[in-house]
Design a protein around this motif. Structure first.
Motif, PDB file in Angstrom:
ATOM      1  N   VAL A 113       0.841  -1.205   0.000  1.00 13.34           N
ATOM      2  CA  VAL A 113       0.000   0.000   0.000  1.00 13.34           C
ATOM      3  C   VAL A 113       0.873   1.251   0.000  1.00 13.34           C
ATOM      4  O   VAL A 113       0.634   2.198  -0.755  1.00 13.34           O
ATOM      5  CB  VAL A 113      -0.947   0.000   1.220  1.00 13.34           C
ATOM      6  CG1 VAL A 113      -1.631   1.360   1.373  1.00 13.34           C
ATOM      7  CG2 VAL A 113      -1.998  -1.098   1.082  1.00 13.34           C
ATOM      8  N   GLU A 114       1.907   1.259   0.847  1.00 14.91           N
ATOM      9  CA  GLU A 114       2.797   2.416   0.943  1.00 14.91           C
ATOM     10  C   GLU A 114       3.532   2.677  -0.367  1.00 14.91           C
ATOM     11  O   GLU A 114       3.752   3.834  -0.750  1.00 14.91           O
ATOM     12  CB  GLU A 114       3.812   2.188   2.072  1.00 14.91           C
ATOM     13  CG  GLU A 114       4.800   3.320   2.293  1.00 14.91           C
ATOM     14  CD  GLU A 114       4.155   4.568   2.866  1.00 14.91           C
ATOM     15  OE1 GLU A 114       4.699   5.667   2.653  1.00 14.91           O
ATOM     16  OE2 GLU A 114       3.100   4.440   3.532  1.00 14.91           O
ATOM     17  N   THR A 115       3.902   1.607  -1.067  1.00 16.78           N
ATOM     18  CA  THR A 115       4.678   1.747  -2.304  1.00 16.78           C
ATOM     19  C   THR A 115       3.801   1.695  -3.557  1.00 16.78           C
ATOM     20  O   THR A 115       4.317   1.645  -4.675  1.00 16.78           O
ATOM     21  CB  THR A 115       5.741   0.636  -2.387  1.00 16.78           C
ATOM     22  OG1 THR A 115       5.112  -0.649  -2.236  1.00 16.78           O
ATOM     23  CG2 THR A 115       6.783   0.812  -1.293  1.00 16.78           C
ATOM     24  N   SER A 116       2.477   1.688  -3.353  1.00 18.10           N
ATOM     25  CA  SER A 116       1.505   1.713  -4.466  1.00 18.10           C
ATOM     26  C   SER A 116       1.692   0.550  -5.436  1.00 18.10           C
ATOM     27  O   SER A 116       1.508   0.698  -6.647  1.00 18.10           O
ATOM     28  CB  SER A 116       1.604   3.050  -5.225  1.00 18.10           C
ATOM     29  OG  SER A 116       1.374   4.135  -4.361  1.00 18.10           O
ATOM     30  N   GLN A 117       2.030  -0.609  -4.916  1.00 22.28           N
ATOM     31  CA  GLN A 117       2.132  -1.821  -5.745  1.00 22.28           C
ATOM     32  C   GLN A 117       0.776  -2.537  -5.694  1.00 22.28           C
ATOM     33  O   GLN A 117       0.590  -3.515  -4.977  1.00 22.28           O
ATOM     34  CB  GLN A 117       3.255  -2.724  -5.237  1.00 22.28           C
ATOM     35  CG  GLN A 117       4.634  -2.078  -5.299  1.00 22.28           C
ATOM     36  CD  GLN A 117       5.739  -3.029  -4.900  1.00 22.28           C
ATOM     37  OE1 GLN A 117       5.960  -4.062  -5.548  1.00 22.28           O
ATOM     38  NE2 GLN A 117       6.449  -2.690  -3.831  1.00 22.28           N
TER      39      GLN A 117
END
Length: 663
Positions: free
Chosen positions: A225-229
């Motif tokens: 979620v943090e790295t938008s994967q």
């Protein structure tokens, strides 16, 4: 396992803090400049040994002598409360200085009844300090300026020492269970670094200490979620909500707590699914969460339903209805089977044929606003379109309510897609030329739309323009005069236009009235700490921080003042717990108490709107002479702001005159 960082021979948390404080890259920008408004935490027992020791520790710059460190009994709850207040008042320099002095000493810790806590060896701190420090580190990680890699490394060291204490403490190893909020904080500190290297390190620590696969999966989900994967996020999501029947009662309870702590990641994942029209997958996750007795809070639930409405995801809303005590209406009044290219005019006609009453029943029709996006930017084209739709509605039996529904949809659409001048021009056209002032007022009564009605959209639209400070003040006072119910989002819009020091008076006016009308809504019960707390919403806090960081002068004075106001209001709610048991409501802070907290301050804007209105002539004259908001703000157009404000005042004056004519 070979550790990825050097294990310190000492398990003292104080040494860890001391090392970090002398290494600038570990915890950057912690210091605050000296201020004439320094204020120590307000503990009630001002004469106790603990309070005297705390005062000495917080005010003396020299090292406390060894005798004092080794021969003192301190109450654990008082010291923890002091640290918590330093954290919530945003004073990291004093926070870490105090924690360092606590950690490097040999202190005997007492419980609330004054008995010595003997569950830990005398040379180590109680685990509560680790838990508290993780809260502070997580708060620091929310600041974009801080070094996320350094904080991640620091959290790994903290977690390693926490587990090291497990093996060396007097606690029976088989009964040791790590605090899950502490584990969550450490995980999110790692995740915010966006470093796969550190993520693997913390997951190995979890595995070595038998924390279970669920925590590892949730940490992986948070990382994606943090790295938008998003693709990888969707792949792992199902493993984060496993079969609930596989666990015993204690494991199940712990798993539920973990899911609740990582709920922002779960909500974000569901939002991605909804936006991608993955209805079936989203419904499956919702049903799995329900088996764990997991419930979203009201804010998250409302956001998910709103997003589902915007994307016509009926199944998601129906699933959420079936899993909660609240019900969101999914009826589409005959629109659900129509082609997507059906126009808004046709849609409104179908709604009328199906007896749609927006003032009496909730609906699932927010997606209709997307049908407005194809119109060109020309104002005359929009006026012509409004006339066409209104002419068609003339034949409908529920004309007034449909007009309100259309106007509300129209203006909410404009508030995020057009500039404020364009939006205000269309409102003037609707009121003056089309004489639709009654449907405009009715928009506030549309069922399920209290937080997003036309007037809220006017606030939002104005906040998108830099030259609307006087305009927002005029809008606030005009709506206040007709008894309008403000929300925190309205005040957020006012705070967002504060850009520099010349906005100080405007800022404190908005901040004061926010607390007058909304502060009781920020008083919450934290089920994890089992305590009541009061805190500003994140968006409000961010807007305030942005203004404070933009000040050219008196930065420390204003920062200290805002922090003191926030701290005092929070203390008032926590100490008084103003519940109205008969009505089941929370009583807002007394206005006289709030005035005392704010203190005396020379300002063009009197805090109370009644006096503000009475001094309007004087205020306008002074503003025009001084051009109050133009200082150090090249983008601000004072003439445009005065013009907007006058148009807003004229608009509401016209509406009031029409109301008087009908009485």
């Amino acid at each position: 396992m070979k550790l990825l960082f050097k294990r310190c021979s000492s398990s003292h948390i104080g040494k860890l803090i001391k090392d970090s404080l002398i290494t600038p890259e570990i915890l950057p920008q912690l210091g605050r400049q000296p201020s004439s408004h320094k204020r120590l935490p307000n503990n009630k027992r001002t004469n106790s040994i603990t309070d005297k020791w705390l005062k000495d520790a917080l005010t003396r710059k020299d090292k406390l002598n060894e005798d004092k460190l080794q021969n003192v009994n301190l109450r654990l709850n008082v010291v923890l409360t002091t640290l918590q207040k330093l954290r919530t008042s945003d004073n990291p320099a004093l926070y870490f200085a105090l924690l360092n002095r606590i950690g490097t000493g040999h202190i005997k810790w007492l419980n609330k009844s004054g008995r010595q806590i003997d569950a830990f060896p005398p040379d180590r701190l109680p685990l509560e300090f680790y838990h508290e420090l993780s809260n502070m580190l997580y708060k620091l990680s929310l600041r974009s300026a801080n070094d996320k890699i350094a904080l991640a490394k620091f959290s790994l060291q903290l977690l390693d020492r926490y587990y090291f204490l497990k093996t060396k403490s007097l606690t029976v190893e088989g009964k040791f269970r790590a605090n899950i909020k502490f584990l969550r904080n450490c995980t999110l500190l790692i995740v915010k670094s966006q470093s796969n290297y550190y993520l693997r390190a913390i997951q190995r620590l979890f595995a070595e200490n038998s924390e279970g696969q669920l925590l590892a999966n949730l940490s992986q989900l948070a990382f994606y979620v943090e790295t938008s994967q998003w693709t990888k996020m969707l792949d792992i999501l199902s493993s984060c909500v496993p079969d609930s029947g596989l666990r015993g009662s204690k494991e199940r309870e712990r798993a539920i707590q973990l899911l609740e702590l990582f709920s922002p990641c779960l909500v974000k994942s569901l939002k991605v699914m909804i936006a991608q029209n993955m209805e079936n997958e989203a419904c499956q996750i919702l049903r799995s969460l329900s088996e764990w007795n997991f419930h979203f809070d009201q804010h998250d639930s409302s956001n998910l339903i709103q997003l589902s409405q915007n994307h016509s995801c009926l199944k998601v809303i129906e699933t959420m209805n079936g899993l909660s005590s609240t019900t969101a209406v999914t009826r589409q009044f005959g629109l659900e089977k129509l082609p997507t290219d059906v126009s808004l005019k046709q849609s409104i006609h179908i709604l009328s044929k199906n007896n749609f009453e927006p003032l009496k029943e909730d609906s699932f029709l927010q997606f209709l606003s997307f049908k407005l996006s194809d119109l060109p930017l020309n104002l005359e084209v929009w006026k012509k379109y409004i006339k066409e739709v209104d002419d068609q509605m003339q034949a409908e039996p529920n004309l007034h309510s449909l007009r309100a529904f259309f106007i509300d949809m129209l203006l909410c659409h404009l508030s995020v897609r057009k500039d404020f001048d364009f939006m205000l021009s269309l409102v003037e056209h609707i009121v003056y030329e089309k004489n639709l002032w009654q449907p405009l007022l009715l928009t506030d009564n549309i069922v399920g739309n209290k937080e997003n009605s036309t007037f809220h959209c006017l606030f939002h639209g104005a906040s998108q323009d830099i030259s609307t400070k006087l305009t927002l003040l005029a809008l606030y006072n005009q709506l206040n005069e007709i008894g309008y119910q403000f929300t925190s989002h309205d005040f957020l819009s006012m705070l967002k236009v504060c850009k520099n020091y010349s906005d100080s008076d405007f800022f404190y006016f908005a901040f004061y009235n926010l607390l007058v009308t909304q502060s009781h809504k920020f008083f919450l019960f934290d089920k994890f700490s089992d305590k009541f707390s009061w805190r500003l919403p994140i968006q409000i806090g961010d807007a305030i921080s942005e203004w404070l960081s933009s000040l050219e002068i008196d930065i420390q004075e204003n920062t200290d003042r805002v922090l003191q106001i926030t701290d005092d209001v929070g203390e008032w709610y926590v100490e008084n717990k103003p519940f109205n048991s008969e009505k089941g409501t929370i009583q807002p802070i007394n206005i006289m108490e709030l005035r005392k907290i704010f203190g005396e301050r020379k300002t063009l804007f009197h805090m109370d709107s009644e006096i503000f209105q009475k001094s309007k002539a004087k205020r306008d004259k002074e503003m025009r002479n001084e051009a109050l908001f133009t200082a150090n703000d090249a983008e601000y157009n004072f003439a445009a702001d005065v013009s907007y404000a006058k148009r807003v005042e004229n608009l509401f004056s016209y509406i009031r005159s029409k109301q008087m004519q009908q009485k």
